[in-house]
Design an enzyme around this catalytic site. Structure first.
Site, mmCIF file in Angstrom:
data_model
loop_
_atom_site.group_PDB
_atom_site.id
_atom_site.type_symbol
_atom_site.label_atom_id
_atom_site.label_comp_id
_atom_site.label_asym_id
_atom_site.label_seq_id
_atom_site.Cartn_x
_atom_site.Cartn_y
_atom_site.Cartn_z
ATOM 1 N N THR A 1 22.096 -0.761 -14.313
ATOM 2 C CA THR A 1 21.618 -2.143 -14.298
ATOM 3 C C THR A 1 20.196 -2.241 -13.758
ATOM 4 O O THR A 1 19.413 -3.089 -14.176
ATOM 5 C CB THR A 1 22.580 -3.046 -13.492
ATOM 6 O OG1 THR A 1 22.227 -4.406 -13.703
ATOM 7 C CG2 THR A 1 22.544 -2.740 -12.017
ATOM 8 N N ARG B 1 17.825 -1.226 -16.674
ATOM 9 C CA ARG B 1 17.760 -2.305 -17.665
ATOM 10 C C ARG B 1 16.829 -3.431 -17.204
ATOM 11 O O ARG B 1 15.963 -3.894 -17.937
ATOM 12 C CB ARG B 1 19.154 -2.899 -17.891
ATOM 13 C CG ARG B 1 20.130 -2.037 -18.641
ATOM 14 C CD ARG B 1 21.464 -2.764 -18.669
ATOM 15 N NE ARG B 1 22.503 -1.984 -19.320
ATOM 16 C CZ ARG B 1 23.785 -2.345 -19.324
ATOM 17 N NH1 ARG B 1 24.157 -3.461 -18.716
ATOM 18 N NH2 ARG B 1 24.672 -1.595 -19.938
ATOM 19 N N CYS C 1 0.864 -1.173 0.000
ATOM 20 C CA CYS C 1 0.000 0.000 0.000
ATOM 21 C C CYS C 1 0.906 1.230 0.000
ATOM 22 O O CYS C 1 2.122 1.124 -0.099
ATOM 23 C CB CYS C 1 -0.927 0.003 1.213
ATOM 24 S SG CYS C 1 -0.068 -0.053 2.796
ATOM 25 N N LEU D 1 -4.221 -1.272 -0.850
ATOM 26 C CA LEU D 1 -4.424 -2.471 -1.650
ATOM 27 C C LEU D 1 -4.936 -3.519 -0.668
ATOM 28 O O LEU D 1 -4.204 -3.942 0.231
ATOM 29 C CB LEU D 1 -3.128 -2.943 -2.310
ATOM 30 C CG LEU D 1 -3.253 -4.213 -3.163
ATOM 31 C CD1 LEU D 1 -4.071 -3.936 -4.406
ATOM 32 C CD2 LEU D 1 -1.881 -4.748 -3.548
ATOM 33 N N ASN E 1 2.947 -0.209 5.884
ATOM 34 C CA ASN E 1 2.924 -0.845 4.575
ATOM 35 C C ASN E 1 3.694 -2.148 4.726
ATOM 36 O O ASN E 1 4.873 -2.127 5.069
ATOM 37 C CB ASN E 1 3.598 0.067 3.547
ATOM 38 C CG ASN E 1 3.818 -0.631 2.210
ATOM 39 O OD1 ASN E 1 3.134 -1.581 1.881
ATOM 40 N ND2 ASN E 1 4.785 -0.149 1.450
ATOM 41 N N GLY E 2 3.025 -3.268 4.521
ATOM 42 C CA GLY E 2 3.747 -4.526 4.628
ATOM 43 C C GLY E 2 2.882 -5.675 5.054
ATOM 44 O O GLY E 2 1.648 -5.582 5.080
#
Length: 567
Positions: free
Chosen positions: A340, A343, A2, A50, A75-76
């Site tokens: 990286t 990518r 969330c 969420l 959040n978690g």
């Protein structure tokens, strides 16, 4: 997953400030709420939800009748919340896993609270009775948290840094703009709350190191591990801990899926998940997701795994033009210009977009963290000693929140998905890191030898997948003949000229890009986040460069990789 947000001591109109919180609405597409703190008109919480656990009573900030002075935004996922609830006989008011934070804090204070949480989390806890604010973040920073604090005591906290851009006017600070910093993983901070709503930092405490067995292991129901470092003992213990790491992460009311590249890590996760979901008699088909271009080795390998485990498999094809066009959105979502990371994020961003649009899978498992923990990067073959390899592994774990964990969170959260990463389970990691250094190094030219050997006789995976050599995600999604990084560089060659590179140090004095690709990403980043280059402390690059002559972060540039692919 969330989005959390809080302001303390704002001198500006809160109704205007709240608009900035909408920049993280993607993290919680199901509901949102803003709430002022009683008695503090310039303090406010914001929450984008969420709904994964307790869809009816899961809104935040969480407040319960027993502790009217406590406010919590987090959040978690706290995987051991039921075990702790039963052990301490806490009376729950909701079914939300985060409620355990309120009970633990009231019982034993903030240090015990942070240490007993088995899961991934970022939280803001306000105690109006004792005039304290607490911030905390999980060991590896799987869940993001940023803070900004001015010299006069204004504090802003948020899940993503983009929320801070243009947040406050300069009356809060003499600095040109608000200094934003990631909150350090494995730490909690104590702040005093003043009568005017502003705060003062009291202490920042590191409560857990990845090597240490977590305090919550005292209350874990995992099967007792056998002592000693004989290979069969170690393999048995690793299987027990990995199985437990997956099982505890099944905690959700939403459909579970899994990213599947066909590499060792995601394949082990997917195969174990499939077995456990069958045992739990889950009613929906288990979905796996792979992405790549035509002739992608990842797509072929993932297809083998999906056929072996019997998942409902989805393949997402994209071309070079689609990947290049996504770069702007990807860098905006990431809040970084690391080469990286950018990518590797394109494929993960596009597949997350597909999952959100075409399926109802919301909780997504992946293999993140394994390479750092189990010395999976190709350059570990060149480690001067097992002890130095161990040090490097711990450094990579410490910096996950700047690179792979950041990528995994932002690319999935951008599309309202929740990512779960069992390889970063506290107990699995601490046990793996407790093993003798020489047991964890590459063997016989094969990285992650111990992990592969552990599942040799399990029949979880086809042998060619179990022993498939390391393939970086950003490379595996394209063919060996034409790597993703080559495609990007060929495109960027026409976007950045030599004159721009010659002036790069003047234009970008901090973290000056050394390549045209790095310059291109930096340009995009600066367009979205001008003057915020210090969010990235350094670029990710292979270690021990003088042994391997690395000039690019791609594994495909390394001698060991080249010799393997020719064989």
């Amino acid at each position: 997953m969330c989005g959390i947000w809080a302001l303390f001591g704002s001198d500006d109109c809160l109704s205007v400030q709240c608009l900035s919180a909408m920049k993280i609405a993607h993290r919680g597409p199901d509901a949102f709420r803003f709430e002022n703190v009683n008695g503090y008109t310039n303090c406010c919480f914001g929450f984008h939800r969420l709904a994964v656990v307790d869809q009816l009573f899961g809104m935040q900030p969480i407040r319960v009748k027993k502790y009217p002075y406590l406010w919590l935004c987090y959040n978690g996922e706290i995987y051991n919340h039921r075990k702790l609830q039963r052990h301490f006989a806490f009376e729950y008011q909701t079914k939300v896993d985060g409620e355990i934070i309120l009970h633990l804090y009231n019982k034993g204070g903030i240090e015990q609270t942070a240490s007993l949480l088995d899961g991934v989390f970022a939280f803001i806890l306000l105690d109006t009775a004792n005039k304290k604010v607490f911030l905390g973040r999980d060991t590896y920073g799987v869940r993001p948290l940023f803070r900004a604090m001015t010299e006069d005591g204004f504090l802003a906290v948020c899940s993503e840094a983009k929320e801070f851009i243009g947040l406050v006017n300069l009356k809060h600070s003499t600095a040109p703009f608000l200094k934003v910093e990631p909150f350090l993983p494995g730490h909690y901070e104590v702040l005093d709350l003043k009568p005017n709503g502003k705060v003062a930092s009291v202490e920042m405490v590191k409560y857990h190191h990845c090597r240490d067995e977590p305090l919550h292991a005292l209350y874990d129901s995992v099967e007792k591990l056998s002592p000693g470092f004989e290979i069969e003992t170690v393999k048995s213990n690793l299987r027990i801990l990995f199985d437990n790491a997956i099982r505890k992460r099944l905690m959700t009311d939403r459909r579970i899926g899994c990213l599947l590249s066909g590499g060792l890590d995601s394949s082990l996760v997917a195969a174990t998940l499939m077995r456990q979901l069958k045992e739990a008699q889950v009613q929906y088909p288990f979905q796996t997701f792979a992405i790549g271009m035509e002739d992608s080795p990842d797509l072929l390998a993932a297809r083998k795994v999906a056929n072996h485990i019997g998942s409902e498999h989805h393949e997402v094809l994209f071309n070079s033009e689609e990947g290049i066009q996504a770069l702007d959105e990807v860098i905006f979502s990431l809040e970084t210009y690391d080469i990286t990371t950018v990518r590797a994020s394109v494929g993960m961003y596009l597949i997350s977009k597909y999952i959100r649009k075409n399926t109802d899978s919301v909780v997504i498992f992946s293999g993140e963290g394994s390479d750092e923990l189990t010395q999976g990067y190709i350059y570990f073959h060149k480690a001067p000693s097992p002890e130095q390899a161990q040090e490097e592994s711990e450094r990579l774990l410490k910096e996950l929140y700047l690179f792979d964990v950041l990528r995994a969170d932002r690319t999935t959260a951008a599309h309202g998905l929740e990512l779960r990463v069992p390889f970063l389970d506290h107990r699995f990691c601490s046990y793996y890191l407790s093993l003798p250094p020489d047991m964890r190094t590459p063997k016989n030219g094969i990285e992650k030898h111990l992990l592969r050997e552990t599942f040799e006789d399990s029949n979880l995976l086809p042998k060619e997948i179990l022993w498939r050599p390391k393939e970086a995600f950003s490379d595996g999604i394209t063919s060996v003949k034409n790597s993703w990084f080559r495609i990007l560089q060929e495109h960027i060659e026409h976007q950045v000229d030599d004159a721009m590179m010659a002036a790069a140090a003047q234009k970008f004095p901090f973290n000056t890009p050394k390549t045209k690709e790095g310059y291109y990403y930096r340009q995009i980043f600066e367009r979205h986040y001008p003057g915020r280059a210090d969010w990235l402390t350094h670029y990710w690059m292979p270690r021990w460069i003088r042994w391997i002559n690395a000039t690019d972060p791609s594994a495909r540039t390394l001698t060991h990789y080249k010799s393997d692919t020719k064989a």
